[in-house]
Design a protein around this motif. Structure first.
Motif, PDB file in Angstrom:
ATOM      1  N   UNK A   1      68.715 -17.017  -3.693  1.00  0.00           N
ATOM      2  CA  UNK A   1      67.739 -17.377  -4.422  1.00  0.00           C
ATOM      3  C   UNK A   1      66.456 -16.952  -4.540  1.00  0.00           C
ATOM      4  N   UNK A   2      66.564 -15.427  -3.394  1.00  0.00           N
ATOM      5  CA  UNK A   2      64.976 -15.093  -3.061  1.00  0.00           C
ATOM      6  C   UNK A   2      64.022 -14.240  -3.913  1.00  0.00           C
ATOM      7  N   UNK A   3      62.739 -14.760  -3.904  1.00  0.00           N
ATOM      8  CA  UNK A   3      62.080 -14.486  -4.533  1.00  0.00           C
ATOM      9  C   UNK A   3      62.111 -15.342  -6.327  1.00  0.00           C
ATOM     10  N   UNK A   4      62.657 -16.063  -5.723  1.00  0.00           N
ATOM     11  CA  UNK A   4      61.991 -17.373  -7.002  1.00  0.00           C
ATOM     12  C   UNK A   4      61.082 -18.105  -6.804  1.00  0.00           C
ATOM     13  N   UNK A   5      59.389 -17.084  -7.046  1.00  0.00           N
ATOM     14  CA  UNK A   5      58.808 -18.111  -6.920  1.00  0.00           C
ATOM     15  C   UNK A   5      58.258 -19.435  -6.875  1.00  0.00           C
ATOM     16  N   UNK A   6      59.138 -19.773  -8.220  1.00  0.00           N
ATOM     17  CA  UNK A   6      59.263 -21.591  -8.727  1.00  0.00           C
ATOM     18  C   UNK A   6      59.707 -22.209  -8.317  1.00  0.00           C
TER      19      UNK A   6
ATOM     20  N   UNK B   1      60.323 -15.419  -0.356  1.00  0.00           N
ATOM     21  CA  UNK B   1      59.606 -15.324  -1.033  1.00  0.00           C
ATOM     22  C   UNK B   1      59.433 -16.776  -2.412  1.00  0.00           C
ATOM     23  N   UNK B   2      60.486 -17.758  -2.432  1.00  0.00           N
ATOM     24  CA  UNK B   2      59.823 -19.329  -2.914  1.00  0.00           C
ATOM     25  C   UNK B   2      59.122 -19.825  -2.555  1.00  0.00           C
ATOM     26  N   UNK B   3      58.623 -20.813  -3.582  1.00  0.00           N
ATOM     27  CA  UNK B   3      57.170 -21.408  -3.699  1.00  0.00           C
ATOM     28  C   UNK B   3      57.349 -21.142  -1.549  1.00  0.00           C
ATOM     29  N   UNK B   4      54.977 -20.845  -1.993  1.00  0.00           N
ATOM     30  CA  UNK B   4      55.096 -21.122   0.137  1.00  0.00           C
ATOM     31  C   UNK B   4      54.499 -22.675   0.069  1.00  0.00           C
ATOM     32  N   UNK B   5      55.399 -24.038  -0.338  1.00  0.00           N
ATOM     33  CA  UNK B   5      55.791 -24.990   0.628  1.00  0.00           C
ATOM     34  C   UNK B   5      57.113 -25.655  -0.258  1.00  0.00           C
TER      35      UNK B   5
END
Length: 344
Positions: free
Chosen positions: A105-110, A130-134
């Protein structure tokens, strides 16, 4: 006349239904907690992820079902992920999924909400790169799956999740079923895993508020390793933390236990740093003696200990230089290293 009346009534009812369909209902908010069995009615294409595992997206949630693994991906083949171009904010992993591979699931920022059974192994922290920061990771269930590495090292699914918890952002929240699971998971590492909450917390659907809570009483941390008397240097601090290493590291330890020291058992693994302020020491000009305090549960009269030290993939076995039943003294010219305690 009666037929005409029925026709009018039918027309009125149809018109009323049309009006109802036009009434604006409140939009559904993202649900941060799956409180029921997922609805497996598919509203999109079903992807074959691996033998026995399928996936699909419904209402912004990526579901995995079946029995088997979510495979490894690399930077070179991220586009091979069936969901690579999809948009989703939640992942729900079914109970039959045994493993989640690298960079799944890398780089799924949402991606913010992640639901995983307590029996599923996660390969490494690249899964959440690099997913959501929280993010909020919901560990569902109260059982661990155990695998043996070599013949003597038991490695569990919760160990694999704890290995990630010790290396990812401090903004990550972990939610477990109950207090017993909370204690079990937090105590996988030392210092303990932080930001672990139970599903009955009244703020569980408000991650921001949950993150602000400071009610957790974490166990005070004292490094179990220090310089032995006569080897201290003013201003230099030794900090060793108990960690859950990855499988590749444990394979090295397992090789020694199975082939070189068959009479020994696996104890625990630690990371070590020697620092002065912001400066970190990779090593020293000459060997220095370290003194390790043996955890109470591993202490036993007459027990013999050794230290397996690993630095940049290179490993060496260090003997115990003292005769105490409560400490292990070993000599090394390294300041930053990982080490495991083994004993017979």
């Amino acid at each position: 006349m009666r037929k005409f009346g029925k026709k009018i009534l039918t027309t009125v009812l149809a018109f009323a239904l049309c009006l109802v369909s036009l009434i604006p209902f409140p939009a559904q908010a993202k649900v941060p907690e799956v409180r029921h069995t997922p609805n497996w009615t598919k509203s999109s294409a079903v992807w074959q992820v691996s033998d026995g595992v399928t996936a699909y997206i419904k209402d912004g949630v990526l579901y995995f079902e079946g029995n088997g693994v979510i495979p490894d991906y690399t930077n070179d083949n991220l586009a091979d992920r069936p969901w690579h171009t999809s948009i989703f904010g939640t992942v729900v992993v079914g109970t039959g999924i045994t493993d989640i591979g690298t960079r799944a699931f890398a780089e799924f920022t949402n991606l913010r909400y992640f639901y995983i059974p307590s029996t599923t192994f996660i390969s490494d922290s690249t899964v959440f790169h690099k997913i959501d920061s929280k993010p909020v990771i919901r560990i569902q269930g109260t059982e661990e799956t155990t695998r043996m590495i070599g013949s003597k090292i038991a490695y569990t699914s919760l160990d694999s999740i704890a290995a990630i918890a010790q290396s990812v952002s401090h903004n990550t929240l972990y939610v477990v079923d109950n207090g017993a699971m909370k204690n079990l998971f937090r105590q996988k590492t030392y210092p303990n895993v932080e930001r672990v909450f139970t599903a009955d917390n009244p703020d569980i659907d408000q991650p921001t508020k949950l993150a602000q809570q400071d009610g957790e009483q974490l166990q005070p941390f004292t490094s179990p390793l220090r310089f032995a008397p006569g080897y201290e240097v003013t201003g230099q601090a030794v900090t060793s933390k108990q960690i859950k290493p990855g499988v590749a590291y444990l394979n090295v330890v397992a090789f020694y236990l199975d082939n070189i020291y068959p009479g020994y058992e696996y104890g625990q693994t630690y990371s070590n740093m020697v620092t002065t302020g912001d400066k970190t020491y990779a090593g020293f000009d000459a060997p220095r003696n370290y003194c390790f305090t043996i955890p109470a549960q591993l202490q036993s009269p007459g027990r013999v200990f050794k230290v397996i030290q690993v630095v940049n993939g290179q490993h060496v076995v260090l003997d115990d230089l003292d005769t105490s039943d409560t400490t292990v003294t070993f000599s090394s010219d390294k300041g930053t290293f990982t080490y495991s305690i083994i004993y017979q």
